[in-house]
Design a protein around this motif. Sequence first.
Motif, PDB file in Angstrom:
ATOM      1  N   GLY A 267      -8.341   3.615  -4.450  1.00 58.16           N
ATOM      2  CA  GLY A 267      -7.005   3.473  -3.896  1.00 58.16           C
ATOM      3  C   GLY A 267      -6.970   3.065  -2.449  1.00 58.16           C
ATOM      4  N   GLY A 268      -8.001   3.398  -1.668  1.00 55.34           N
ATOM      5  CA  GLY A 268      -8.042   3.025  -0.263  1.00 55.34           C
ATOM      6  C   GLY A 268      -7.134   3.827   0.641  1.00 55.34           C
ATOM      7  N   MET A 269      -6.588   4.948   0.169  1.00 51.67           N
ATOM      8  CA  MET A 269      -5.686   5.764   0.974  1.00 51.67           C
ATOM      9  C   MET A 269      -6.334   7.091   1.389  1.00 51.67           C
ATOM     10  N   GLY A 270      -7.675   7.152   1.382  1.00 52.56           N
ATOM     11  CA  GLY A 270      -8.368   8.358   1.796  1.00 52.56           C
ATOM     12  C   GLY A 270      -8.733   9.268   0.647  1.00 52.56           C
ATOM     13  N   ASP A 271      -8.243   8.961  -0.566  1.00 51.88           N
ATOM     14  CA  ASP A 271      -8.531   9.805  -1.717  1.00 51.88           C
ATOM     15  C   ASP A 271      -9.844   9.430  -2.408  1.00 51.88           C
ATOM     16  N   ASP A 272     -10.439   8.300  -2.010  1.00 48.11           N
ATOM     17  CA  ASP A 272     -11.669   7.857  -2.650  1.00 48.11           C
ATOM     18  C   ASP A 272     -12.846   8.762  -2.317  1.00 48.11           C
ATOM     19  N   SER A 273     -12.735   9.522  -1.223  1.00 47.37           N
ATOM     20  CA  SER A 273     -13.825  10.414  -0.820  1.00 47.37           C
ATOM     21  C   SER A 273     -13.389  11.872  -0.886  1.00 47.37           C
TER      22      SER A 273
ATOM     23  N   ILE B  19     -12.831  13.676  -9.024  1.00 49.67           N
ATOM     24  CA  ILE B  19     -13.445  13.167  -7.796  1.00 49.67           C
ATOM     25  C   ILE B  19     -13.020  11.730  -7.516  1.00 49.67           C
ATOM     26  N   GLY B  20     -13.109  11.348  -6.232  1.00 47.55           N
ATOM     27  CA  GLY B  20     -12.784   9.988  -5.823  1.00 47.55           C
ATOM     28  C   GLY B  20     -13.845   8.996  -6.249  1.00 47.55           C
TER      29      GLY B  20
ATOM     30  N   ASN C  33       0.830  -1.212   0.000  1.00 46.63           N
ATOM     31  CA  ASN C  33       0.000   0.000   0.000  1.00 46.63           C
ATOM     32  C   ASN C  33       0.863   1.261   0.000  1.00 46.63           C
ATOM     33  N   LEU C  34       1.968   1.206   0.760  1.00 40.40           N
ATOM     34  CA  LEU C  34       2.843   2.375   0.823  1.00 40.40           C
ATOM     35  C   LEU C  34       3.565   2.609  -0.500  1.00 40.40           C
ATOM     36  N   ALA C  35       3.629   1.555  -1.316  1.00 34.19           N
ATOM     37  CA  ALA C  35       4.263   1.716  -2.618  1.00 34.19           C
ATOM     38  C   ALA C  35       3.489   2.695  -3.492  1.00 34.19           C
TER      39      ALA C  35
ATOM     40  N   THR D  30       1.491  14.015  -8.023  1.00 31.13           N
ATOM     41  CA  THR D  30       0.585  13.026  -7.458  1.00 31.13           C
ATOM     42  C   THR D  30       0.823  11.648  -8.055  1.00 31.13           C
ATOM     43  N   THR D  31       0.484  10.619  -7.277  1.00 28.27           N
ATOM     44  CA  THR D  31       0.544   9.242  -7.768  1.00 28.27           C
ATOM     45  C   THR D  31      -0.850   8.735  -8.118  1.00 28.27           C
TER      46      THR D  31
END
Length: 416
Positions: free
Chosen positions: A203-209, A168-169, A52-54, A148-149
């Motif tokens: 992505g599951g890293m908080g960017d989906d919302s 948008i996410g 995930n950190l990748a 950004t990634t």
Amino acid sequence: MRQSTYLKMGMNMLVHSKLRSWLTIIGIVIGVGSVIGIVSLGDAMKANVQSNLADLDLTKITISSGYTKASSNTMMDGDPTNGPGTSGAGASTTDAELTDDDIDALQGLDSIQYISGEISGNEKVKYIGKSATLSITCVDPQVWKYMTTLKTQSGRLLEPADKYVAVIGSDIASETFDHDIGVNQVITINNKSVRVVGILKEGGMGDDSNIYMPIDGAVNLIKDAQEDVYDTITVKAKSEDQVDGLMDDVIDKLMISRHIIREDDRDFSLTSSKSMADSIDEMLSSLTLFLGAIAAVSILVGSVGIANTMFTSVLEKTKEIGTMKAIGAKNKDILMIFLFNSAMVGLVGGLLGVILGSILSSGLQSMMGNTTLGGGVSPYLIVGGLALAVLTGVTSGVIPAYRASKLKPVDALRYE
């Protein structure tokens, strides 16, 4: 005697003391299985987190306003907990604004590849009669796509000419409102129409919302937003190896440009993705080591069981030892027979422990609701578990085997 003879006689001792041997083996099975299961689970969790950190850009540094004065109970820059609003034994300085002057002050640093200010806030967003309060981040579209990634599943990222458009996410596009939002659909933010030009991949890293917009429209959309004043400034280093040195350079530059003399008077904080990744990796390693150490207690208990079994075997076979010595067996032969027996107890326990550990690891992953944390037990764990079990057996059997080898034939034959 040959080693094959030692092995045969050691096996014979194991087979003819079934119940006691298997009770001893169970102790080794539980110990080795627990260690392998926990360590394997820890490795799988670590691999999953690293995966995930990748997705994170480890060359990014975030500058935010406010600073918690360092003390024995507070973290220094580089720790993800040391941001604005951090509480602790240190006293927090009054928040100070981040402006274009700060960006200008950092422009000359050689290690910086890109730099950008960001404004964020929570605002009411409407779509087809429904509304929700969502997080909005306003970025500089000229450099954002290089910093950004994030990737889009449809549409595109922001471009330099954009103003009242948004990316948008995935959760906002498909779950937040009653109707799905597609590319080129229009949403309303604080009564201002904004066209969606891109939808991010999950992505599951908080960017989906989250909603991303050009910073030029931030003043008209986000309450309390001011022209050329930022909530955070993001810096991208040219390489990951330069991150730590760049953080020191940024601190020095900003202290000079903001006319700050003492460290305790700082009014800004730095965090980096690299330091966060390092902290998480260290935490998982420590947790795995701690849990593995607890599980290793079972192996210690198993070793006591092996020693007890071997002492009992020596007592039971005292006359047999006397007979073997009387017909020419040497001390070394008796020693090796008992050591082979204890090693085989450890080996059998180790083999079954590896199987138990694999089942335990898979079961724990399933209980955690994630069966994709990692693959099976790694080869180094299997080899290590077997070696540990055999070593435990041999070590536990050394003293009983040595005592057996030192028995005098006459005394052994007279033993009742």
